[in-house]
Design a protein around this motif. Structure first.
Motif, short mmCIF file in Angstrom:
data_model
loop_
_atom_site.label_atom_id
_atom_site.label_comp_id
_atom_site.label_asym_id
_atom_site.label_seq_id
_atom_site.Cartn_x
_atom_site.Cartn_y
_atom_site.Cartn_z
N ARG A 190 10.75 12.04 -7.24
CA ARG A 190 9.99 11.17 -8.26
C ARG A 190 8.52 10.35 -7.35
O ARG A 190 7.48 10.41 -8.05
CB ARG A 190 10.51 9.95 -8.66
CG ARG A 190 12.06 10.69 -9.45
CD ARG A 190 11.19 11.48 -10.97
NE ARG A 190 10.04 11.09 -11.73
CZ ARG A 190 8.83 10.39 -12.34
NH1 ARG A 190 8.54 11.92 -12.10
NH2 ARG A 190 8.04 10.19 -12.80
N ARG A 191 9.02 10.43 -6.39
CA ARG A 191 7.84 9.29 -5.61
C ARG A 191 6.69 10.19 -4.91
O ARG A 191 5.53 9.94 -5.01
CB ARG A 191 8.60 8.29 -4.25
CG ARG A 191 7.41 8.01 -3.63
CD ARG A 191 8.05 7.54 -2.20
NE ARG A 191 8.50 8.00 -0.95
CZ ARG A 191 9.90 8.01 -0.37
NH1 ARG A 191 10.70 7.00 -1.21
NH2 ARG A 191 10.55 8.95 0.33
N LEU A 192 6.93 11.49 -4.96
CA LEU A 192 6.09 12.45 -4.64
C LEU A 192 5.60 13.19 -5.19
O LEU A 192 4.42 12.92 -5.74
CB LEU A 192 6.46 13.72 -3.71
CG LEU A 192 6.34 14.11 -2.71
CD1 LEU A 192 5.09 13.62 -2.22
CD2 LEU A 192 6.67 15.82 -2.54
N THR A 193 6.00 13.10 -6.62
CA THR A 193 5.31 13.90 -8.06
C THR A 193 4.70 12.34 -8.20
O THR A 193 3.40 12.67 -8.59
CB THR A 193 5.98 14.04 -9.01
OG1 THR A 193 7.61 14.19 -8.63
CG2 THR A 193 5.44 13.97 -10.34
N TRP A 194 4.94 11.11 -8.53
CA TRP A 194 3.68 10.14 -8.41
C TRP A 194 2.57 9.94 -7.69
O TRP A 194 1.36 9.47 -7.93
CB TRP A 194 4.46 8.81 -9.17
CG TRP A 194 3.57 7.08 -9.09
CD1 TRP A 194 3.45 6.48 -7.98
CD2 TRP A 194 2.73 7.38 -10.01
NE1 TRP A 194 2.40 5.59 -8.33
CE2 TRP A 194 2.17 6.04 -9.07
CE3 TRP A 194 2.64 8.12 -10.95
CZ2 TRP A 194 1.24 5.81 -10.85
CZ3 TRP A 194 1.50 7.17 -11.95
CH2 TRP A 194 0.76 6.30 -11.42
N LYS A 195 3.11 10.55 -6.55
CA LYS A 195 2.08 10.32 -5.60
C LYS A 195 0.82 11.19 -5.18
O LYS A 195 -0.54 10.99 -5.20
CB LYS A 195 2.85 10.17 -4.16
CG LYS A 195 3.00 8.50 -3.75
CD LYS A 195 3.64 8.15 -2.37
CE LYS A 195 2.66 8.29 -1.34
NZ LYS A 195 3.24 7.83 -0.06
#
Length: 216
Positions: A190-195
Motif C-alpha cells: 500500500r505504501r509503495l502503491t501510493w508513493k
C-alpha cells in the motif's frame, strides 16, 4: 550449526524435506489511477531507474545490473525468530502494456543467513486506458484520458525455523506466519502503491487522486 545447515543454499529450501522449513505465501491485487494517457504512464514506468528507488524508500535499494535492484524488505519474524530478507528483483521491459517484476538470485553477503530463507516475488502490472469523468475540468484536453494500473503480487517466503519451534502445533506456526506475512506485504504494497502514484503526478504537474481503500 551443522555442516549441512551452514552449506545449504537458500534456493534449496523449496525442495528440501526438512520439517524446520516453513513456507508462507500471500497474493494481493490493487489498482492505481493515473490521470494521464497510457503512453505517458508507460514512459514513466519504463524509466524505473528514477521512480523505483525514490518510491521504495525507506527500504534499502541498490542497483543490480541494468534492470534489477537489491531490495531489503524489512524484518520478518515468527515466535521471536527474525530475519531481514534481502532479495533481487528484475523489472522486465513491458510487453503490450504489461510489466513484470521477478525474483533474481543475489549473493548472500552474510554467510550466517545462507540456508535460512528464500523468497519468490512475482508481480505484474497492466495498463488500462479509458476516458472518464474523474479528470478535472481544469486539466487540459490532452489529459482528458486516465489510465488504470492494475497490479497483482504473488509472494512466497521459505524460512528455516529453529527446531524448538516445531514443538508448537503446526497449525499455530503456519497461521501465525501467514498472518504476519500478510501484514508486512500489505503495509509495504500500500505504501509503495501510493508513493508511485504520488511521484508520477508530482513529476508531471498533475493533481494526485485521493487515496483509495485497498482491494485486499
Amino acid at each position: 550449526m551443522t555442516d549441512e545447515s551452514s552449506t545449504a543454499s537458500s534456493s534449496s529450501l523449496r525442495e528440501r524435506d526438512d520439517p524446520r522449513v516453513h513456507r508462507y505465501a500471500s497474493a494481493f491485487a490493487d489498482m492505481m489511477e493515473m490521470r494521464a494517457p497510457a503512453a505517458v504512464v508507460a514512459d514513466y514506468l519504463d524509466r524505473h531507474e528514477g521512480w523505483f528507488r525514490r518510491c521504495a524508500a525507506p527500504m534499502a535499494v541498490t542497483p543490480l545490473g541494468s534492470q534489477g535492484y537489491v531490495l531489503t524488505l524489512g524484518r520478518f519474524g515468527n515466535f521471536g525468530f527474525e530475519v531481514e530478507p534481502t532479495i533481487g528483483l528484475e523489472l522486465l521491459p513491458q510487453e503490450q502494456g504489461i510489466y513484470r517484476i521477478l525474483t533474481v538470485p543475489v549473493p548472500q553477503a552474510d554467510e550466517a543467513l545462507q540456508g535460512l530463507y528464500d523468497v519468490d516475488f512475482n508481480a505484474s502490472l497492466r495498463l488500462e486506458e479509458s476516458s472518464g469523468p474523474e479528470v478535472s475540468h481544469e486539466e487540459v484536453d490532452r489529459m482528458m484520458q486516465h489510465t488504470l494500473v492494475r497490479w497483482q503480487l504473488d509472494l512466497s517466503v521459505w524460512i528455516r525455523l529453529p527446531a524448538m519451534i516445531n514443538l508448537l502445533p503446526e497449525s499455530l506456526v503456519q497461521s501465525s506466519g501467514d498472518h504476519l506475512l500478510r501484514q508486512i506485504v500489505r503495509q509495504i504494497s500500500r505504501r509503495l502503491t501510493w508513493k508511485v502514484q504520488e511521484d508520477f503526478h508530482a513529476s508531471h504537474g498533475l493533481p494526485c487522486p485521493p487515496r483509495r481503500r485497498a482491494q485486499f
